[in-house]
Design a protein around this motif. Structure first.
Motif, PDB file in Angstrom:
ATOM      1  N   ASN A 150     -11.424 116.142-100.833  1.00  0.00           N
ATOM      2  CA  ASN A 150     -12.212 115.525 -99.769  1.00  0.00           C
ATOM      3  C   ASN A 150     -12.570 114.098-100.143  1.00  0.00           C
ATOM      4  O   ASN A 150     -12.811 113.792-101.318  1.00  0.00           O
ATOM      5  CB  ASN A 150     -13.494 116.310 -99.514  1.00  0.00           C
ATOM      6  CG  ASN A 150     -13.216 117.703 -98.980  1.00  0.00           C
ATOM      7  OD1 ASN A 150     -12.813 117.877 -97.838  1.00  0.00           O
ATOM      8  ND2 ASN A 150     -13.417 118.705 -99.822  1.00  0.00           N
ATOM      9  N   ILE A 151     -12.614 113.244 -99.131  1.00  0.00           N
ATOM     10  CA  ILE A 151     -13.116 111.893 -99.330  1.00  0.00           C
ATOM     11  C   ILE A 151     -14.327 111.699 -98.424  1.00  0.00           C
ATOM     12  O   ILE A 151     -14.429 112.332 -97.371  1.00  0.00           O
ATOM     13  CB  ILE A 151     -12.059 110.813 -99.028  1.00  0.00           C
ATOM     14  CG1 ILE A 151     -11.597 110.890 -97.565  1.00  0.00           C
ATOM     15  CG2 ILE A 151     -10.895 110.925 -99.988  1.00  0.00           C
ATOM     16  CD1 ILE A 151     -10.717 109.728 -97.143  1.00  0.00           C
ATOM     17  N   THR A 152     -15.253 110.863 -98.856  1.00  0.00           N
ATOM     18  CA  THR A 152     -16.400 110.506 -98.026  1.00  0.00           C
ATOM     19  C   THR A 152     -16.481 108.991 -97.946  1.00  0.00           C
ATOM     20  O   THR A 152     -16.541 108.310 -98.967  1.00  0.00           O
ATOM     21  CB  THR A 152     -17.713 111.065 -98.606  1.00  0.00           C
ATOM     22  OG1 THR A 152     -17.630 112.500 -98.649  1.00  0.00           O
ATOM     23  CG2 THR A 152     -18.896 110.673 -97.738  1.00  0.00           C
ATOM     24  N   ALA A 163     -19.808 112.298-107.242  1.00  0.00           N
ATOM     25  CA  ALA A 163     -19.006 113.036-106.268  1.00  0.00           C
ATOM     26  C   ALA A 163     -18.001 113.922-106.996  1.00  0.00           C
ATOM     27  O   ALA A 163     -17.754 115.057-106.608  1.00  0.00           O
ATOM     28  CB  ALA A 163     -18.278 112.073-105.341  1.00  0.00           C
ATOM     29  N   ASP A 164     -17.433 113.396-108.084  1.00  0.00           N
ATOM     30  CA  ASP A 164     -16.465 114.162-108.876  1.00  0.00           C
ATOM     31  C   ASP A 164     -16.517 113.671-110.316  1.00  0.00           C
ATOM     32  O   ASP A 164     -16.543 112.459-110.571  1.00  0.00           O
ATOM     33  CB  ASP A 164     -15.056 113.977-108.316  1.00  0.00           C
ATOM     34  CG  ASP A 164     -14.199 115.229-108.466  1.00  0.00           C
ATOM     35  OD1 ASP A 164     -14.463 116.000-109.410  1.00  0.00           O
ATOM     36  OD2 ASP A 164     -13.279 115.437-107.665  1.00  0.00           O
ATOM     37  N   LEU A 165     -16.533 114.612-111.250  1.00  0.00           N
ATOM     38  CA  LEU A 165     -16.541 114.284-112.674  1.00  0.00           C
ATOM     39  C   LEU A 165     -15.535 115.196-113.369  1.00  0.00           C
ATOM     40  O   LEU A 165     -15.892 116.181-113.998  1.00  0.00           O
ATOM     41  CB  LEU A 165     -17.943 114.482-113.273  1.00  0.00           C
ATOM     42  CG  LEU A 165     -19.066 113.601-112.718  1.00  0.00           C
ATOM     43  CD1 LEU A 165     -20.417 114.066-113.254  1.00  0.00           C
ATOM     44  CD2 LEU A 165     -18.835 112.142-113.063  1.00  0.00           C
ATOM     45  N   THR A 166     -14.266 114.882-113.234  1.00  0.00           N
ATOM     46  CA  THR A 166     -13.215 115.735-113.772  1.00  0.00           C
ATOM     47  C   THR A 166     -12.215 114.909-114.570  1.00  0.00           C
ATOM     48  O   THR A 166     -12.320 113.688-114.662  1.00  0.00           O
ATOM     49  CB  THR A 166     -12.464 116.454-112.633  1.00  0.00           C
ATOM     50  OG1 THR A 166     -11.794 115.466-111.824  1.00  0.00           O
ATOM     51  CG2 THR A 166     -13.414 117.258-111.759  1.00  0.00           C
ATOM     52  N   ASN A 213     -11.239 115.878 -94.991  1.00  0.00           N
ATOM     53  CA  ASN A 213     -10.370 116.627 -95.895  1.00  0.00           C
ATOM     54  C   ASN A 213      -8.984 115.998 -95.875  1.00  0.00           C
ATOM     55  O   ASN A 213      -8.445 115.718 -94.797  1.00  0.00           O
ATOM     56  CB  ASN A 213     -10.297 118.101 -95.488  1.00  0.00           C
ATOM     57  CG  ASN A 213      -9.643 118.952 -96.561  1.00  0.00           C
ATOM     58  OD1 ASN A 213      -8.465 118.790 -96.865  1.00  0.00           O
ATOM     59  ND2 ASN A 213     -10.406 119.863 -97.127  1.00  0.00           N
ATOM     60  N   ILE A 214      -8.431 115.781 -97.048  1.00  0.00           N
ATOM     61  CA  ILE A 214      -7.141 115.088 -97.146  1.00  0.00           C
ATOM     62  C   ILE A 214      -6.037 115.830 -96.400  1.00  0.00           C
ATOM     63  O   ILE A 214      -5.127 115.201 -95.840  1.00  0.00           O
ATOM     64  CB  ILE A 214      -6.750 114.893 -98.632  1.00  0.00           C
ATOM     65  CG1 ILE A 214      -7.674 113.845 -99.269  1.00  0.00           C
ATOM     66  CG2 ILE A 214      -5.309 114.462 -98.775  1.00  0.00           C
ATOM     67  CD1 ILE A 214      -7.599 112.470 -98.627  1.00  0.00           C
ATOM     68  N   LYS A 215      -6.106 117.146 -96.330  1.00  0.00           N
ATOM     69  CA  LYS A 215      -5.062 117.896 -95.636  1.00  0.00           C
ATOM     70  C   LYS A 215      -4.994 117.509 -94.149  1.00  0.00           C
ATOM     71  O   LYS A 215      -3.948 117.656 -93.514  1.00  0.00           O
ATOM     72  CB  LYS A 215      -5.292 119.402 -95.786  1.00  0.00           C
ATOM     73  CG  LYS A 215      -6.460 119.944 -95.010  1.00  0.00           C
ATOM     74  CD  LYS A 215      -6.600 121.442 -95.198  1.00  0.00           C
ATOM     75  CE  LYS A 215      -7.787 121.978 -94.374  1.00  0.00           C
ATOM     76  NZ  LYS A 215      -7.962 123.444 -94.551  1.00  0.00           N
TER      77      LYS A 215
END
Length: 251
Positions: free
Chosen positions: A223-225, A118-121, A246-248
């Protein structure tokens, strides 16, 4: 003779001009070249996460085995966590498969595990590991496991830690209630346009504000899923479900 010499001189001059123009075109950077260079600069500015992916397939008398999983050379603790998750899931499958095979010694069982990023940062490594197990009967079992890892602190965080990660001032009770309310609305819109009371009851139970219902949440930027196991929030025919927020929208 003089006319011929003049003609040859003119042709030579033209050829020299053509060569000069052609050389200039080659040396001048085109828009495509510039774009590629900018991409390389951007790539240099971003840190590169080292990932090795291992793939293993085998067929035994009893089961088919197919596994694809990542390892992270810079984060051996994360790699060990991924491996321990595999070992746990496979040990459970192997035990139940062996027991069932004694009773019904025909057909082939299956253990399939793969992953998705999902995220690789630098901020977070967020991966989803999906396991499919079949040990006989009408249907197999789908399982979801999520790992969220903070590279800067070299540690795993749970779904309960996500409000702090995003700078949200929620108590755990408020966090679970917010997730429950949002995901319930999303699943109702996805699955229950006919407003079927039985489907609503299924969704309600699977999205109750409990830690177990919201243990699997991947992160992608802002974003979270939320991932729901098969049968958790809908009939089995719906499969594995997800709801993205979306977190916002939660601030």
């Amino acid at each position: 003779m003089k006319k011929n010499q003049n003609f040859i001189a003119i042709i030579s001059a033209l050829m020299l001009c053509c060569i000069f123009l052609f050389s200039a075109c080659i040396s001048a950077p085109s828009k495509t070249d510039k774009g590629q260079t900018e991409k390389k600069k951007t790539a240099r500015q971003e840190s590169v996460l080292k990932i090795d992916v291992s793939r293993e397939k085998k067929q035994t008398e009893r089961y088919e085995y197919s596994v694809e999983l990542p390892s992270f050379p810079d984060y051996p603790e994360l790699t060990a966590l991924v491996r321990s998750l595999h070992d746990k899931r496979f040990a459970e499958f192997d035990r139940e498969s062996a027991e069932n095979f004694k009773v019904v010694s025909k057909g082939s069982h299956s253990f399939i595990m793969n992953w998705e990023a999902a995220d690789l940062t630098d901020s977070i490594i967020s991966i989803k590991i999906r396991t499919y197990e079949f040990i006989g009967g009408a249907n197999g079992t789908d399982l979801i496991d999520v790992i969220n890892w903070l590279p800067a602190k070299n540690k795993r965080i749970s779904s309960a830690d996500l409000p702090a990660y995003f700078g949200l001032k929620y108590s755990q009770k408020e966090w679970l209630e917010t997730l429950s309310r949002n995901t319930r609305d999303i699943l109702e819109a996805k699955l229950n346009r006919a407003k079927d009371a039985s489907v609503s009851a299924f969704i309600k139970e699977g999205t109750e504000p409990t830690a177990d219902n919201f243990k699997n949440i991947t992160v992608s930027g802002n974003n979270i899923t939320v991932w729901f196991d098969k049968y958790q929030a809908a009939p089995g025919s719906a499969g594995i479900l997800s709801a993205s927020i979306n977190i916002k929208d939660l601030r």
